[in-house]
Design a protein around this motif. Structure first.
Motif, mmCIF file in Angstrom:
data_model
loop_
_atom_site.group_PDB
_atom_site.id
_atom_site.type_symbol
_atom_site.label_atom_id
_atom_site.label_comp_id
_atom_site.label_asym_id
_atom_site.label_seq_id
_atom_site.Cartn_x
_atom_site.Cartn_y
_atom_site.Cartn_z
ATOM 1 N N GLY A 127 0.740 -1.441 -0.044
ATOM 2 C CA GLY A 127 -0.092 -0.014 0.110
ATOM 3 C C GLY A 127 0.964 1.333 0.092
ATOM 4 O O GLY A 127 2.129 1.196 -0.271
ATOM 5 N N CYS A 128 0.237 2.230 0.150
ATOM 6 C CA CYS A 128 0.624 3.663 0.139
ATOM 7 C C CYS A 128 -0.131 4.720 0.836
ATOM 8 O O CYS A 128 -1.260 4.423 1.124
ATOM 9 N N VAL A 129 0.457 5.738 1.297
ATOM 10 C CA VAL A 129 -0.147 6.939 1.822
ATOM 11 C C VAL A 129 0.623 8.041 1.573
ATOM 12 O O VAL A 129 1.710 8.221 1.670
ATOM 13 N N SER A 130 0.031 9.146 1.232
ATOM 14 C CA SER A 130 0.666 10.655 0.819
ATOM 15 C C SER A 130 -0.220 11.514 1.791
ATOM 16 O O SER A 130 -1.065 11.542 2.306
ATOM 17 N N LEU A 131 0.957 12.582 2.021
ATOM 18 C CA LEU A 131 0.479 13.648 2.950
ATOM 19 C C LEU A 131 1.354 14.879 2.214
ATOM 20 O O LEU A 131 2.305 14.939 2.209
ATOM 21 N N ARG A 132 0.427 15.444 1.617
ATOM 22 C CA ARG A 132 0.828 16.861 1.106
ATOM 23 C C ARG A 132 0.455 18.140 1.310
ATOM 24 O O ARG A 132 -0.602 18.287 1.888
ATOM 25 N N PRO A 133 1.357 19.076 1.418
ATOM 26 C CA PRO A 133 1.256 20.218 1.957
ATOM 27 C C PRO A 133 0.578 21.191 1.223
ATOM 28 O O PRO A 133 0.861 21.164 -0.026
ATOM 29 N N ALA A 134 -0.541 21.995 1.687
ATOM 30 C CA ALA A 134 -0.917 22.878 0.689
ATOM 31 C C ALA A 134 -1.676 23.899 1.596
ATOM 32 O O ALA A 134 -2.633 23.725 2.343
ATOM 33 N N ASP A 135 -1.609 25.275 1.136
ATOM 34 C CA ASP A 135 -2.266 26.462 1.839
ATOM 35 C C ASP A 135 -2.305 26.193 3.276
ATOM 36 O O ASP A 135 -3.612 26.491 3.848
ATOM 37 N N GLY A 136 -1.321 26.032 4.319
ATOM 38 C CA GLY A 136 -1.213 25.866 5.370
ATOM 39 C C GLY A 136 -1.990 24.624 6.147
ATOM 40 O O GLY A 136 -2.189 24.529 7.374
ATOM 41 N N VAL A 137 -2.380 23.590 5.426
ATOM 42 C CA VAL A 137 -2.960 22.403 5.781
ATOM 43 C C VAL A 137 -2.047 21.397 5.168
ATOM 44 O O VAL A 137 -1.483 21.494 4.267
ATOM 45 N N HIS A 138 -2.506 19.963 5.720
ATOM 46 C CA HIS A 138 -1.967 18.675 4.988
ATOM 47 C C HIS A 138 -3.246 17.967 4.380
ATOM 48 O O HIS A 138 -4.013 17.802 4.960
ATOM 49 N N TRP A 139 -2.974 17.603 3.277
ATOM 50 C CA TRP A 139 -3.783 16.784 2.463
ATOM 51 C C TRP A 139 -3.552 15.213 2.451
ATOM 52 O O TRP A 139 -2.442 14.988 2.030
ATOM 53 N N LEU A 140 -4.419 14.474 3.184
ATOM 54 C CA LEU A 140 -4.208 12.939 3.336
ATOM 55 C C LEU A 140 -4.762 12.521 1.876
ATOM 56 O O LEU A 140 -5.739 12.626 1.735
ATOM 57 N N GLU A 141 -3.789 11.829 1.141
ATOM 58 C CA GLU A 141 -4.342 11.232 -0.096
ATOM 59 C C GLU A 141 -3.447 10.087 -0.460
ATOM 60 O O GLU A 141 -2.760 9.647 0.317
ATOM 61 N N HIS A 142 -4.167 9.352 -1.637
ATOM 62 C CA HIS A 142 -3.498 7.915 -2.029
ATOM 63 C C HIS A 142 -3.357 6.960 -0.662
ATOM 64 O O HIS A 142 -2.198 6.441 -0.632
ATOM 65 N N PHE A 143 -4.242 6.824 -0.070
ATOM 66 C CA PHE A 143 -4.177 6.198 0.989
ATOM 67 C C PHE A 143 -4.868 4.645 0.745
ATOM 68 O O PHE A 143 -6.025 4.412 0.952
ATOM 69 N N TYR A 144 -3.926 3.842 0.122
ATOM 70 C CA TYR A 144 -4.549 2.359 -0.364
ATOM 71 C C TYR A 144 -3.878 1.365 0.316
ATOM 72 O O TYR A 144 -2.585 1.298 0.472
ATOM 73 N N LEU A 145 -4.730 0.350 0.645
ATOM 74 C CA LEU A 145 -4.112 -0.787 1.304
ATOM 75 C C LEU A 145 -4.532 -2.127 0.217
ATOM 76 O O LEU A 145 -5.697 -1.964 0.060
#
Length: 183
Positions: free
Chosen positions: A64-82
């Motif tokens: 699996g994988c998981v992404s944490l992308r910074p944007a505009d003062g927040v973090h986006w949790l993305e591509h969380f697949y198992l």
């Protein structure tokens, strides 16, 4: 729980992640009338940023994988697949809990979107995400930072010595070092 860990993603991981995405999203996308076998993979390829992504391995194999992308003062949790064979084993909960603990320590707001009707929504709700808005396909959720409980098992793993392979079993990076540790 199986022996698992995370490692930094690389550009070489994109096809494995695209295939996993197509596999795990297919039932929800078909239910929503949105499944296109090329588009589901291409959207991942177009948005894949290894610097923001961790690969999840179980028994040394891609799971699996998981992404944490910074944007505009927040973090986006993305591509969380198992992979389906490890879903329900507690690994997803452990990964998410560890990542959110680090975001909490930084006082970081976390956002995500999940497909309408996806069982993953329950996981996110159990971890404090609330619905911000919805459209016919997506549910957009947000989680405010909370106070962190010290001494969690994952926090101890992050501080532990690496395994002989150089991996920390179950370890994740802090939200701010998530991407910078890989550059």
């Amino acid at each position: 729980m199986a022996d698992w860990g995370t490692r930094p993603a690389s550009a070489a991981d994109v096809e494995a992640v695209a295939e996993l995405r197509a596999l795990v999203l297919r039932p929800d996308l078909e239910r929503l009338g949105r499944y296109d076998e090329q588009r589901v993979r291409q959207r991942l390829r177009d948005g894949f940023v290894p610097a923001h992504t961790r690969v999840i391995e179980v028994g040394g194999a891609f799971a699996g994988c998981v992404s944490l992308r910074p944007a505009d003062g927040v973090h986006w949790l993305e591509h969380f697949y198992l992979a389906p064979q490890v879903q329900g084993s507690g690994i997803g909960t452990a990964v998410l809990r560890g990542l959110l603990e680090r975001c909490d320590r930084e006082g970081a707001l976390v956002r995500l979107n999940v497909l309408r009707g996806s069982p993953a929504r329950r996981l996110y709700e159990r971890h404090g995400f609330t619905v911000e808005t919805e459209d016919p396909v997506d549910v957009f959720m947000v989680r405010e930072p909370t106070s962190t409980v010290r001494g969690s098992p994952l926090a101890a793993q992050d501080e532990a010595e690496p395994t002989p392979t150089g991996r920390h079993r179950g370890a994740l990076y802090s939200a701010s070092s998530w991407w910078s540790a890989q550059t």
